[in-house]
Enzyme design. Sequence first.
Site, PDB file in Angstrom:
ATOM      1  CG  ASN A   1      -0.186  -0.087   2.511  1.00 27.45           C
ATOM      2  OD1 ASN A   1       0.569   0.818   2.848  1.00 27.45           O
ATOM      3  ND2 ASN A   1      -0.350  -1.193   3.240  1.00 27.45           N
TER       4      ASN A   1
ATOM      5  CG  ASP B   1      -7.140  -4.967   6.505  1.00 27.26           C
ATOM      6  OD1 ASP B   1      -6.607  -5.047   7.622  1.00 27.26           O
ATOM      7  OD2 ASP B   1      -7.688  -3.926   6.081  1.00 27.26           O
TER       8      ASP B   1
ATOM      9  CE  LYS C   1       7.724 -12.946 -14.435  1.00 28.78           C
ATOM     10  NZ  LYS C   1       8.424 -12.505 -15.617  1.00 28.78           N
TER      11      LYS C   1
ATOM     12  CE  LYS D   1     -10.860   1.308  11.069  1.00 30.04           C
ATOM     13  NZ  LYS D   1     -10.145   1.961   9.978  1.00 30.04           N
TER      14      LYS D   1
ATOM     15  CE  LYS E   1      -8.726  -2.425  14.440  1.00 31.13           C
ATOM     16  NZ  LYS E   1      -7.765  -2.668  13.373  1.00 31.13           N
TER      17      LYS E   1
HETATM   18  N1  CTP Z   1      -4.084  -2.870  12.005  1.00 37.00           N
HETATM   19  C1  CTP Z   1      -3.392  -3.975  12.486  1.00 37.00           C
HETATM   20  N2  CTP Z   1      -3.480  -5.163  11.821  1.00 37.00           N
HETATM   21  C2  CTP Z   1      -4.232  -5.293  10.709  1.00 37.00           C
HETATM   22  C3  CTP Z   1      -4.919  -4.160  10.215  1.00 37.00           C
HETATM   23  C4  CTP Z   1      -4.827  -2.965  10.877  1.00 37.00           C
HETATM   24  O1  CTP Z   1      -2.718  -3.855  13.502  1.00 37.00           O
HETATM   25  N3  CTP Z   1      -4.274  -6.450  10.086  1.00 37.00           N
HETATM   26  C5  CTP Z   1      -3.992  -1.610  12.764  1.00 37.00           C
HETATM   27  C6  CTP Z   1      -3.311  -0.482  12.026  1.00 37.00           C
HETATM   28  O2  CTP Z   1      -1.911  -0.476  12.288  1.00 37.00           O
HETATM   29  C7  CTP Z   1      -3.980   0.746  12.601  1.00 37.00           C
HETATM   30  C8  CTP Z   1      -5.380   0.253  12.935  1.00 37.00           C
HETATM   31  O3  CTP Z   1      -5.286  -1.158  13.010  1.00 37.00           O
HETATM   32  O4  CTP Z   1      -3.373   1.181  13.794  1.00 37.00           O
HETATM   33  C9  CTP Z   1      -6.434   0.628  11.944  1.00 37.00           C
HETATM   34  O5  CTP Z   1      -6.040   0.277  10.661  1.00 37.00           O
HETATM   35  P1  CTP Z   1      -6.951   0.613   9.397  1.00 37.00           P
HETATM   36  O6  CTP Z   1      -6.270   0.094   8.167  1.00 37.00           O
HETATM   37  O7  CTP Z   1      -7.371   2.044   9.451  1.00 37.00           O
HETATM   38  O8  CTP Z   1      -8.261  -0.206   9.712  1.00 37.00           O
HETATM   39  P2  CTP Z   1      -8.656  -1.721   9.702  1.00 37.00           P
HETATM   40  O9  CTP Z   1      -8.648  -2.204  11.122  1.00 37.00           O
HETATM   41  O10 CTP Z   1      -7.842  -2.471   8.723  1.00 37.00           O
HETATM   42  O11 CTP Z   1     -10.178  -1.619   9.278  1.00 37.00           O
HETATM   43  P3  CTP Z   1     -10.863  -1.263   7.863  1.00 37.00           P
HETATM   44  O12 CTP Z   1     -10.113  -2.041   6.854  1.00 37.00           O
HETATM   45  O13 CTP Z   1     -12.251  -1.700   8.066  1.00 37.00           O
HETATM   46  O14 CTP Z   1     -10.755   0.233   7.707  1.00 37.00           O
END
Ligand code: CTP
Length: 400
Positions: A209, A279, A289, A337, A341
């Site tokens: 990303n 995610d 490959k 969140k 969390k």
């Molecule tokens: N985070 C994490 N592990 C994951 C995804 C996210 O620890 N697999 C943490 C990120 O480091 C951040 C927080 O969760 O501190 C929120 O991340 P964000 O990408 O905004 O949200 P998500 O929890 O992934 O939710 P969504 O995809 O629904 O926005």
Amino acid sequence: MVNQKNILLGVSGGIAVYKACALASKLTQKGANVKVMMTESATKFVSPLTFQALSRNPVYIDTFDEKNPKKIAHIDVADWADIAIIAPATANIIGKLANGIADDMLSTTLLATEADVYIAPAMNVHMYAHPAVMQNMQQLEAWGYHFIEPGSGYLACGYVGKGRLEEPESIIQAVENHQNREQLLAGKKVLISAGPTREKVDPVRFFTNRSSGKMGYALAEVAAELGAEVTLVSGPVSEQVNHPRIKRIDVLTAEEMYEAMHANYANQDIVIKAAAVADYRPKLVHDQKVKKQDGNLQIEMERTKDILKSLGEMKTNQFLVGFAAETNNPMDYGKKKLLQKHLDAIVINDVSAEGAGFEGDTNMVTYLNEAMQQDEVSLASKREVATRILEFIDRDMKDE
Ligand code: CTP
């Protein structure tokens, strides 16, 4: 704050040397132990005897003028100093320091010291604006040297149209403010994750990303400057860190980040998850490959672990802070969140806003704590935003 401190006052050659006399005198009056080191050219403006009388210590000028056979003077003074102040700092001494040149007593001692170094420049306005001088100052600032200039805060970042030496009282005030600031997180252990993760498809391809890691690195740097012992778990980024109180652990995948965060979680005081974690990852990682074929390609993705959520579930005394990167309804999603969390606070980032979010050097965020108290940080450098976030965390930890 300067009382009882060992202060090396480096004086380089410019007309502003006369102000350094007042500085030496005021530091001594405030209870500091002052040793003055002059460049040859500084001695053309004011006699070393003046500084000797004001500091009540011998003045150092010549690297080879060893007065005590048991000691090597430049190393001895470098180790002795808690703080070094270079005032006035000419373009020459700034240039030498930025380029590792050690050809006289002052430049040699400055390379050898581990003290906090404050640089108060004084030079002609055009010299000051010269790209070589600007670049040298930026390099020094990146290495953790502190600049004190007229009309700027305790740490100067802009170098526009200046050149006059700051007044002695203000130099002392700036040093004291900065030394005080270093106490804010002294003794605290801080764990920070930064940057993206990388999820492999095959040996040459991966999903990732736009995270540059800049916000997380700014948090790590500022936390270390505020006195904390920092562990920085970093995804693949081009950012560099160079602070003795930052330990960096490099990871690639969400799974590796999970392992590194959990391995370092116990005994932390503050944990900040600024990383942009994938995610999903490809369910199947190919050893070879993947060759192209006719038609579309479908890649099945599976969920990664939510690292922050798992840290929230096993929280003991840590103050746990998450980030929420959102493009719509940032406050609603951020609050959700925070609760889901088990966080103590969340930094909500509307990444669609101008100047905020990924890759850039600026950000604007909302800090929301468990009591649903909301603090806005308007558009500022990521370092400034990091400072504000850490100040909010410090405030909330004291309130707990
Ligand atoms: N985070 C994490 N592990 C994951 C995804 C996210 O620890 N697999 C943490 C990120 O480091 C951040 C927080 O969760 O501190 C929120 O991340 P964000 O990408 O905004 O949200 P998500 O929890 O992934 O939710 P969504 O995809 O629904 O926005």
